[in-house]
Design an enzyme around this catalytic site. Structure first.
Site, mmCIF file in Angstrom:
data_model
loop_
_atom_site.group_PDB
_atom_site.id
_atom_site.type_symbol
_atom_site.label_atom_id
_atom_site.label_comp_id
_atom_site.label_asym_id
_atom_site.label_seq_id
_atom_site.Cartn_x
_atom_site.Cartn_y
_atom_site.Cartn_z
ATOM 1 C CB CYS A 1 0.695 63.916 34.667
ATOM 2 S SG CYS A 1 -0.388 63.054 33.502
ATOM 3 C CG HIS B 1 3.189 63.337 30.049
ATOM 4 N ND1 HIS B 1 3.246 62.011 29.704
ATOM 5 C CD2 HIS B 1 2.086 63.479 30.834
ATOM 6 C CE1 HIS B 1 2.227 61.363 30.265
ATOM 7 N NE2 HIS B 1 1.519 62.228 30.957
#
Lengths: 345, 345
Positions: B132, B252
């Site tokens: 990710c 994130h």
């Protein structure tokens, strides 16, 4: 510090978050105080605080407040320092200023005792305490500068809300409760109280601390650039910073990338930091030990870990630097400076 | 995608956080499905999930599960992928694997569609979905690589707990409640469930994601180094990373410093990113607009902002890159790859 001269000390901003820590430290360190004067804005005047078991009434800070004072610690905001510190300094008071008011003034030393304590000798009445995010970084960089030289620094910060004051702490805790209860939040303080747009800090990361400058950097980021050069006494050190507020109450964390001028051995760097004043090395990956904001809170030290070489650049070094922003980042650094002044008298 | 071949699709790990998002996306994107098979561990088998209004029973994933399947999306952990994806691939199934199992295998393409979609043509049955934190970074770096070339990247991450699974989310929310109530917390999951030492994530920043390697970097950090080179097809790009878990649920954030090979104009960089597929530019400091995790959550795009030149290095560029780690960072990237496969058939 027994058998030594006692000082008349004023704490300006005594009721604030940093002022509170300064008082605790003056008490804990048994600072040689003759008379203690607690000063604040008109709004907080009249408050009673306890120092060494005795009640002290907080008075409004005015130009006349400094008669007889020898050392004054300012942490009541830049405007108060700008208005009162020069007046106090003219009366012979040594002012230790926690605000941004005089940090980049060429006549004002900007001091982190572990880095450039000698600079205090050049003061003209005012000594500036650097910005919290700068203090902890330069304390950890100094041993590397002395041994290897530093060519550049690239830093990303993970800063606690206490750096934005008591109201920001309240807001973060209140927002967290609302989010956990499944409610909407209405941000009111962060990222910058005086600016129109507000963002949620609970369970978020806000890449804005203080106002944006024309160059696209925030003032906080530019403080790290300019103050680092001044404190380390080397305008050639290139610093670039990204300053980010995260939902932590106390303790700034920093991911710092340093490019050294000379080759280094990682074990030597560890030894240097282990032996450096004010630094605690917490660097044991095998046991998952590294600095953490929750463990730095309330402590005076700067904690350093996650030391590792850049695999692509042999003179590049990654570090993780954590310290309590209200302690070494503010109150403790100021009291350290006051102690050096007291020793020299 | 009307008038087109329909596919027998299997989702392995259908009951997990990423599996759930994959199902939502397959439904929302109206993926050309003939038959849908939902697979999981024995523990979750028997669960019933709803897809396009119809109940589908989750079956235990075994080597026999893939008969008749044409496309399988794996997100049930590296061990399941290692055990089953090669068997499925041998049977002619195209496996899109969300785990770390095959990412650095030279025979397995590692694909972010906006960056290297052509690589899918070289697959031998398995196509790997990158980590990710890597996906969102390379999506934003690709337009810069094409236009200027990239010599190095220094990244510090601010990663959400959802990247460590549903139990880590629960732990973070539970810990937050405890801290707000003034209680002690007993960390049980983070930073790494399978390791002995646990740290508080609520109101903290943990500089450890995944296990430490012998070189002092964590596996998460090394993924960013290795995967970036592979996806961008340039082993000469130097990447160094510091990966940090912060108390955010989804999304994130990354502070990325890029050194370009050629001079650039900041306005050109903004235009390139504005026009780049999958990127949303949010870069308006005057109005305090920049990417935020809370606003990226649930969206497929990679959000980029805080673009500014390193004042010391004219080819240095600072960026702030935010994306939902379960969407573009996992499920959406996998479904994008599946769509490209469907189009090519």
């Amino acid at each position: 510090m027994s058998n030594q001269k006692l000082f008349n000390v004023a704490v300006v901003g005594a009721t604030g978050a940093v002022g509170e820590q300064i008082l605790k430290l003056l008490e804990k360190r048994d600072f040689p105080i003759n008379q203690l004067k607690l000063l604040s804005s008109a709004r907080s005047a009249g408050t009673k605080l306890t120092f060494k078991g005795q009640e002290v009434m907080v008075e409004e800070a005015t130009p006349d407040s400094f008669i007889g004072v020898e050392i004054a610690l300012f942490s009541a905001g830049g405007d108060v320092s700008k208005a009162l510190a020069p007046i106090a300094a003219e009366q012979g008071v040594i002012c230790i200023d926690n605000t941004n008011a005089f940090r980049m003034d060429p006549d004002t030393p900007l001091v982190v005792p572990e880095v450039n304590i000698d600079a205090i000798n050049e003061h003209k009445g005012i000594i500036a305490n650097p910005n919290c995010s700068t203090i902890q970084m330069v304390a950890a960089l100094k041993p590397l500068q002395d041994r290897y030289g530093i060519s550049r620094v690239i830093v990303s910060t993970y800063q606690a809300v206490s750096g934005a004051g008591a109201r920001a702490i309240d807001e973060m805790l209140r927002q967290s409760k609302e989010v956990l209860a499944g409610n909407e939040v209405e941000p009111q303080i962060l990222p910058v109280g005086s600016l129109p747009v507000k963002h949620q800090i609970a369970f978020n990361a806000i890449p804005q601390i203080d106002k944006f400058q024309d160059n696209g950097y925030t003032l906080e980021e530019m403080k790290m650039v300019r103050e680092t050069k001044k404190i380390m006494g080397d305008e050639s050190i290139e610093v670039t910073a990204t300053c980010v507020r995260i939902p932590v109450v106390y303790g700034h964390s920093e991911s710092v990338y340093v490019e050294l001028k000379n080759d280094y051995e990682l074990e030597d760097v560890k030894r240097l930091l282990q032996d450096a004043p004010g630094i605690t090395l917490v660097d044991d990956p095998a046991n998952q030990q590294y600095p953490l904001a929750t463990e730095a809170a309330g402590k005076p030290d700067v904690f350093v870990g996650r030391l590792r070489r850049d695999l692509g650049h042999s003179r590049g070094l990654n570090m993780w630097i954590v310290s309590d922003n209200l302690m070494k980042g503010a109150a403790w650094n100021a009291v350290q400076i006051a102690e050096f002044i007291a020793i020299e008298k």
